[in-house]
Design a protein around this motif. Sequence first.
Motif, short mmCIF file in Angstrom:
data_model
loop_
_atom_site.label_atom_id
_atom_site.label_comp_id
_atom_site.label_asym_id
_atom_site.label_seq_id
_atom_site.Cartn_x
_atom_site.Cartn_y
_atom_site.Cartn_z
N LYS A 1 -73.81 29.38 -10.56
CA LYS A 1 -72.50 29.31 -9.90
C LYS A 1 -71.50 28.68 -10.86
N PRO A 2 -70.28 29.19 -10.91
CA PRO A 2 -69.27 28.52 -11.75
C PRO A 2 -69.12 27.07 -11.28
N LEU A 3 -69.05 26.15 -12.23
CA LEU A 3 -68.90 24.73 -11.85
C LEU A 3 -67.63 24.51 -11.05
N VAL A 4 -66.57 25.19 -11.48
CA VAL A 4 -65.29 25.05 -10.80
C VAL A 4 -65.27 25.89 -9.53
N ALA A 5 -64.88 25.29 -8.44
CA ALA A 5 -64.76 26.01 -7.16
C ALA A 5 -63.33 25.84 -6.67
N ASP A 6 -62.40 26.45 -7.40
CA ASP A 6 -60.97 26.23 -7.10
C ASP A 6 -60.35 27.36 -6.32
N GLY A 7 -61.17 28.24 -5.76
CA GLY A 7 -60.63 29.32 -4.94
C GLY A 7 -60.27 30.57 -5.73
N SER A 8 -60.35 30.51 -7.05
CA SER A 8 -60.05 31.71 -7.84
C SER A 8 -61.20 32.71 -7.64
N ALA A 9 -60.91 33.99 -7.86
CA ALA A 9 -61.95 35.01 -7.72
C ALA A 9 -63.13 34.67 -8.62
N LYS A 10 -62.81 34.18 -9.79
CA LYS A 10 -63.85 33.84 -10.77
C LYS A 10 -64.79 32.75 -10.26
N SER A 11 -64.23 31.82 -9.50
CA SER A 11 -65.05 30.69 -9.03
C SER A 11 -66.07 31.13 -7.98
N HIS A 12 -65.93 32.36 -7.47
CA HIS A 12 -66.88 32.87 -6.47
C HIS A 12 -67.93 33.79 -7.12
N LYS A 13 -67.79 34.04 -8.43
CA LYS A 13 -68.71 34.99 -9.08
C LYS A 13 -70.04 34.33 -9.39
#
Length: 369
Positions: free
Chosen positions: A141-153
Amino acid sequence: MAERRFCIGYALAPKKQQSFIQDSLVSLAASRGIDLVRIDTDRPLLDQGPFDCILHKYYGESWRKQLVEFRVKNPNALILDSPDSIGRLHNRISMLQVVSELKIDNANESFGIPKQIVIYDKETLFDRQAWEGLKFPVIAKPLVADGSAKSHKMALVFNHDCLNKLKPPIVLQEFVNHGGIIFKVYVVGQYVKCVKRKSLPDEPEAKLGNVEGLLSFSQVSNLTPREKINDKFYKMMQLDDTEMPPLSFVTDIARGLRRSLNLNLFNFDVIRDSKIGTRYLIIDINYFPGYAKMPGYEKVLTDFFCDLAQNKDPMKKNPDTQEGEDKIGSDRQLPVQTADQETRKIAIDEDDGGQSVNKEMKEETPVRD
Ligand SMILES: Nc1ncnc2c1ncn2[C@@H]1O[C@H](COP(=O)(O)OP(=O)(O)OP(=O)(O)O)[C@@H](O)[C@H]1O
Ligand SMILES: O=P(O)(O)O[C@H]1[C@H](OP(=O)(O)O)[C@@H](OP(=O)(O)O)[C@@H](O)[C@@H](O)[C@@H]1OP(=O)(O)O
Ligand SMILES: [Mg+2]
Ligand SMILES: [Mg+2]
């Protein structure tokens, strides 16, 4: 005498505004003396209002500064919730650290988080020692969970062979078989609601067939009904047959998290370990989630707003339950490292189109003492 109305200004991203600000919510709230008013984020906040309360899921250093100014000029207004408290959820390590620190007395059920490690660079990713104690499959899981589409990949990783496809900083979390059902627990102040959703199937190696060591996915439990119908797996799932976790247990966790996170509006994802049927694992916490998907969300939110209007601070000490002492939206200093401090270590990926707001927040947020 004119009726005293309570004005809530909201600052939400367009998608969230569209799902949350439904006519049914606005009219119910209005009928009970609550006005929901959109904040134009392109204009200075202080030029707008007056607001008794600010509801927001909106990021960026400029917005943060405006909230600080607003607080100075409007000391009696509420800010739901404090940016510092929300910031803790923007990092998947600090997010779940709170769960590990939470103590709840319960004789029958237990809870925790899956085994996980954080990887900041490629070198560590290939270092077998770093993986010690972690079993495949894992979810990257991406460490950052800032709501960007990338953070859900996310990616399900089955072995060491395809690690070069992963882009640190990531969290590697052990995949836990859980019967393909996830529980989403929505919190609105003191109110707690648990619902079931589809999740990833058990034993992903077997069920998903011929995969090449890595399988990418995004927002599994948030697919549209159409996507679900098209997927064979979802047709096989027996959502209705799955027993819910005990409500009192879930409520205790929710209230505990609310207090330690100092947040009023969030949800968390819980899975039940198939091996130990009384063991629950919290895998994700989200700020201001999709409340409109919660049955009867209009009344729940309106009740909450009315409590705020009547100065019934839901985090204040309740003589019956002995619960809470904090002021809503207070900038109480939290004892552990915040996500903002943590994310300063993270290299922001330049190829993330459209995420400039979040990027700005990560780069400019000062580290607090
Ligand atoms: N440790 C785990 N074991 C099994 N399944 C998991 C685990 N972690 C995540 N999942 C599955 O992957 C999905 C996505 O994970 P997670 O909830 O962490 O991502 P997210 O992008 O933050 O989700 P959201 O849309 O709720 O914000 C979960 O809903 C669940 O189906
Ligand atoms: O899209 P919805 O409104 O349903 O809400 C989703 C929300 O998206 P939005 O805030 O951009 O709207 C997501 O927030 P970010 O992580 O992306 O910030 C996350 O909280 C999901 O878990 C929510 O779904 P739910 O968990 O409630 O099913
Ligand atoms: Mg989730
Ligand atoms: Mg999430």
